[in-house]
Scaffold this active site. Structure first.
Site, short mmCIF file in Angstrom:
data_model
loop_
_atom_site.label_atom_id
_atom_site.label_comp_id
_atom_site.label_asym_id
_atom_site.label_seq_id
_atom_site.Cartn_x
_atom_site.Cartn_y
_atom_site.Cartn_z
CD GLU A 25 -2.77 -1.22 2.45
OE1 GLU A 25 -3.73 -0.43 2.55
OE2 GLU A 25 -2.47 -2.03 3.34
CB SER A 153 -5.69 -1.21 -0.05
OG SER A 153 -5.42 -0.10 0.76
NE ARG A 262 -12.53 2.67 6.71
CZ ARG A 262 -11.55 2.26 5.92
NH1 ARG A 262 -10.49 3.02 5.71
NH2 ARG A 262 -11.64 1.10 5.32
CG ASP A 264 -13.96 -1.54 6.53
OD1 ASP A 264 -14.16 -0.33 6.73
OD2 ASP A 264 -12.94 -1.97 5.95
#
Length: 322
Positions: A25, A153, A262, A264
């Site tokens: 990434e 990602s 974060r 998901d």
């Protein structure tokens, strides 16, 4: 008044923005780091960029940063290894500590901890060369998701619709990781919940619904196209939003995350049941990134978000040391 308005930038000292790195990434991290660096400098912070993929830990120590903002994604930046080095160097840093980062980077261990806390996550199996793929497909059902458990990602992820395609999906993931994760496919809507803070004071920002073309929220559609749609707040009953925020906060706290992150989440079409997918302990901060989008929804600018995060930088394992 938001938290950033109370921050004295002079008290932050010399700030390093760590970006780039050596993971798959890297390209995204370069974009995140450039955004964070420009935002902090625009607010008068004495901020300097530092590419950990091109410079050594010795050079990092020589910079004598008072604190660092970690804008790295993936291995060698989000997996606890850098966090451990920063603890050794005595440099306060943003985000979660060594343990939370290392566990959060491993999707299998993350699931094990969530299940122990009775938090919902799709059924799964860990695969190796000896796995009977047909048996796993029968156990989890088709379609299913195959992914490398230590990448982010959406790198190396394949949706398998028939058993004949399973081996190829396995090979792709195995080329990136020592083990492979097969996961039950949830037909539903995709959301993410950004979180700021730690422990009891951690707070969820409004969830974002992600609507990608053909449901394909892959690396390209995450960072390099404008065809993915985002809805913040999403069109959902208030009770479902509240439950989504509750389980996201519980998932974040169960892993011991702090600073920011974060989580998901998927909502199954059939019954609106919620499922936790993964946690990101060093989320993206690019022009397409979701934490800044959620912050904007509650009146926090990108610049103020960066200030709030960098002001929270600290060492995590220095209690009791002299």
């Amino acid at each position: 008044m938001n938290a950033a308005s109370a921050i004295d930038v002079k008290q932050l000292g010399k700030v390093g923005v760590l970006f780039g790195g050596r993971s798959a990434e890297r390209e995204v991290s370069l974009m995140s780091g450039a955004g964070v660096l420009a935002a902090l400098q625009s607010q008068g912070v004495d901020a300097h960029g530092f590419d950990t993929g091109e410079r050594s830990l010795a050079e990092l120590a020589a910079e004598k940063f008072d604190r660092v903002f970690i804008a790295l994604h993936g291995r060698f930046g989000e997996d606890g290894s850098l966090q451990g080095a920063l603890e050794q160097l005595g440099i306060p840093y943003t985000g979660s500590g060594v343990m939370a980062c290392s566990v959060g980077m491993d999707k299998v261990y993350t699931k094990m901890i969530w299940l122990m806390h009775k938090l919902p996550t799709p059924q799964y199996a860990v695969l190796d060369d000896a796995s009977d793929l047909a048996q796993v497909a029968g156990q989890l059902g088709l379609p299913l998701i195959v992914k490398p458990p230590h990448e982010g990602s959406s790198i190396g992820i394949t949706t398998v619709h028939e058993v004949s395609a399973f081996q190829g999906a396995y090979d792709i993931a195995a080329g990136l990781d020592d083990s492979v994760l097969a996961e039950q496919f949830i037909t539903g809507r995709e959301f993410t919940v950004a979180i700021l803070g730690q422990g009891a004071t951690a707070r969820a920002l409004p969830p974002i619904e992600i609507v990608a073309p053909q449901g394909n929220y892959d690396y390209q559609n995450k960072y390099f196209t404008d065809v993915t749609q985002y809805f913040c707040p999403p069109q959902l009953d208030a009770a479902i939003i509240a439950e989504m925020e509750r389980i996201a906060l519980a998932a974040y706290r169960a892993l011991g995350c702090e600073g920011w992150g974060r989580v998901d989440v998927l909502m199954r079409n059939a019954d609106s049941a919620l499922f936790l997918l993964e946690v990101n302990t060093s989320p993206g901060m690019t022009g397409h990134s979701l934490v800044p989008m959620a912050a904007r929804a509650v009146g926090i600018s990108y610049e103020d978000l960066c200030l709030e995060i960098v002001a929270s930088a600290r060492l995590k394992i220095n209690k009791g040391q002299h």
